[in-house]
Design a protein around this motif. Structure first.
Motif, PDB file in Angstrom:
ATOM      1  N   UNK A   1       0.840  -1.179   0.000  1.00  0.00           N
ATOM      2  CA  UNK A   1       0.000   0.000   0.000  1.00  0.00           C
ATOM      3  C   UNK A   1       0.889   1.247   0.000  1.00  0.00           C
ATOM      4  N   UNK A   2       0.548   2.187  -0.843  1.00  0.00           N
ATOM      5  CA  UNK A   2       1.243   3.468  -0.897  1.00  0.00           C
ATOM      6  C   UNK A   2       0.477   4.444  -0.007  1.00  0.00           C
ATOM      7  N   UNK A   3       0.998   4.727   1.188  1.00  0.00           N
ATOM      8  CA  UNK A   3       0.279   5.567   2.148  1.00  0.00           C
ATOM      9  C   UNK A   3       0.125   7.009   1.670  1.00  0.00           C
ATOM     10  N   UNK A   4       0.954   7.415   0.695  1.00  0.00           N
ATOM     11  CA  UNK A   4       0.858   8.773   0.147  1.00  0.00           C
ATOM     12  C   UNK A   4      -0.260   8.901  -0.884  1.00  0.00           C
ATOM     13  N   UNK A   5      -0.852   7.790  -1.273  1.00  0.00           N
ATOM     14  CA  UNK A   5      -1.921   7.791  -2.274  1.00  0.00           C
ATOM     15  C   UNK A   5      -3.205   7.127  -1.779  1.00  0.00           C
ATOM     16  N   UNK A   6      -3.200   6.594  -0.558  1.00  0.00           N
ATOM     17  CA  UNK A   6      -4.346   5.839  -0.049  1.00  0.00           C
ATOM     18  C   UNK A   6      -5.176   6.682   0.909  1.00  0.00           C
ATOM     19  N   UNK A   7      -6.385   7.016   0.496  1.00  0.00           N
ATOM     20  CA  UNK A   7      -7.303   7.797   1.332  1.00  0.00           C
ATOM     21  C   UNK A   7      -7.515   7.082   2.664  1.00  0.00           C
ATOM     22  N   UNK A   8      -7.311   7.814   3.757  1.00  0.00           N
ATOM     23  CA  UNK A   8      -7.513   7.260   5.092  1.00  0.00           C
ATOM     24  C   UNK A   8      -6.274   6.670   5.736  1.00  0.00           C
ATOM     25  N   UNK A   9      -5.148   6.624   5.021  1.00  0.00           N
ATOM     26  CA  UNK A   9      -3.923   6.041   5.588  1.00  0.00           C
ATOM     27  C   UNK A   9      -3.127   7.100   6.357  1.00  0.00           C
ATOM     28  N   UNK A 100      -4.578  24.648   2.637  1.00  0.00           N
ATOM     29  CA  UNK A 100      -3.522  25.519   2.118  1.00  0.00           C
ATOM     30  C   UNK A 100      -2.483  24.653   1.429  1.00  0.00           C
ATOM     31  N   UNK A 101      -1.757  25.270   0.526  1.00  0.00           N
ATOM     32  CA  UNK A 101      -0.775  24.536  -0.267  1.00  0.00           C
ATOM     33  C   UNK A 101       0.600  24.561   0.375  1.00  0.00           C
ATOM     34  N   UNK A 102       1.295  23.446   0.266  1.00  0.00           N
ATOM     35  CA  UNK A 102       2.700  23.332   0.641  1.00  0.00           C
ATOM     36  C   UNK A 102       3.441  23.065  -0.670  1.00  0.00           C
ATOM     37  N   UNK A 103       4.210  24.037  -1.158  1.00  0.00           N
ATOM     38  CA  UNK A 103       4.868  23.864  -2.450  1.00  0.00           C
ATOM     39  C   UNK A 103       5.642  22.546  -2.551  1.00  0.00           C
ATOM     40  N   UNK A 104       5.474  21.879  -3.647  1.00  0.00           N
ATOM     41  CA  UNK A 104       6.095  20.596  -4.017  1.00  0.00           C
ATOM     42  C   UNK A 104       5.611  19.410  -3.184  1.00  0.00           C
ATOM     43  N   UNK A 105       4.699  19.620  -2.236  1.00  0.00           N
ATOM     44  CA  UNK A 105       4.232  18.515  -1.391  1.00  0.00           C
ATOM     45  C   UNK A 105       2.764  18.219  -1.628  1.00  0.00           C
ATOM     46  N   UNK A 106       1.902  19.219  -1.468  1.00  0.00           N
ATOM     47  CA  UNK A 106       0.477  18.984  -1.642  1.00  0.00           C
ATOM     48  C   UNK A 106      -0.367  20.035  -0.952  1.00  0.00           C
ATOM     49  N   UNK A 107      -1.587  19.672  -0.651  1.00  0.00           N
ATOM     50  CA  UNK A 107      -2.533  20.569   0.006  1.00  0.00           C
ATOM     51  C   UNK A 107      -2.951  19.924   1.321  1.00  0.00           C
ATOM     52  N   UNK A 108      -3.009  20.731   2.395  1.00  0.00           N
ATOM     53  CA  UNK A 108      -3.333  20.175   3.699  1.00  0.00           C
ATOM     54  C   UNK A 108      -4.287  21.082   4.463  1.00  0.00           C
ATOM     55  N   UNK A 109      -4.825  20.571   5.546  1.00  0.00           N
ATOM     56  CA  UNK A 109      -5.656  21.309   6.483  1.00  0.00           C
ATOM     57  C   UNK A 109      -5.467  20.695   7.862  1.00  0.00           C
ATOM     58  N   UNK A 110      -5.873  21.448   8.882  1.00  0.00           N
ATOM     59  CA  UNK A 110      -5.808  20.943  10.252  1.00  0.00           C
ATOM     60  C   UNK A 110      -7.243  20.885  10.769  1.00  0.00           C
ATOM     61  N   UNK A 126       3.113  15.462  -4.746  1.00  0.00           N
ATOM     62  CA  UNK A 126       4.443  14.976  -5.116  1.00  0.00           C
ATOM     63  C   UNK A 126       4.400  13.498  -5.445  1.00  0.00           C
ATOM     64  N   UNK A 127       5.315  13.071  -6.295  1.00  0.00           N
ATOM     65  CA  UNK A 127       5.399  11.620  -6.532  1.00  0.00           C
ATOM     66  C   UNK A 127       5.860  10.934  -5.241  1.00  0.00           C
TER      67      UNK A 127
END
Length: 129
Positions: A1-9, A100-110, A126-127
């Motif tokens: 499983x790729x935790x960077x691509x799996x919703x809920x991981x 909000x965006x984190x350049x080269x990483x993705x989009x996040x929220x708290x 990011x890949x």
């Protein structure tokens, strides 16, 4: 499983601390972790490794969060940050920091659950490696 691509991981852990150098020295000696520092627009960020795999990161507590005690935070991967924030509200939680965006990483929220626990959500751009 790729935790960077799996919703809920659960996909990342991050330490925000008052003294990143002391924390790096403590954790690398305690667990045998490697570390790699990099400069980002918000200051220095250090990734922590087990072998070749980056498993966590650490940074100095940012000025806007001064007074917050040092803490480890967890990130959970989501497919869509805004849709997940809307669902948080529907379920009685709060969005503490909207997407909000984190350049080269993705989009996040708290977010915060109805009981008060805080968690970060992230959709990576990011890949994965």
């Amino acid at each position: 499983m790729d935790v960077f691509r799996t919703h809920g991981a659960f996909s990342w852990c991050e330490l925000m601390t008052t003294d990143p150098d002391a924390a790096r020295e403590f954790y690398t000696k305690l667990f045998g972790w490697g570390s790699k520092a990099m400069e980002m627009s918000s200051g220095q960020y250090t990734t922590l490794q087990v072998g070749d795999a980056s498993i966590a990161g650490m940074m100095k507590i940012p000025p806007e969060a001064q007074g917050m005690p040092p803490n480890w935070g967890c990130y959970v991967t989501v497919d869509d940050v805004e849709a997940s924030c809307a669902r948080v509200k529907q379920l009685g939680g709060k969005v503490l920091k909207p997407g909000f965006d984190i350049p080269t990483v993705g989009r996040m929220a708290v977010i915060q659950d109805p009981q008060g626990a805080v968690l970060s959500i992230i959709a990576y751009s990011m890949p994965s490696s």
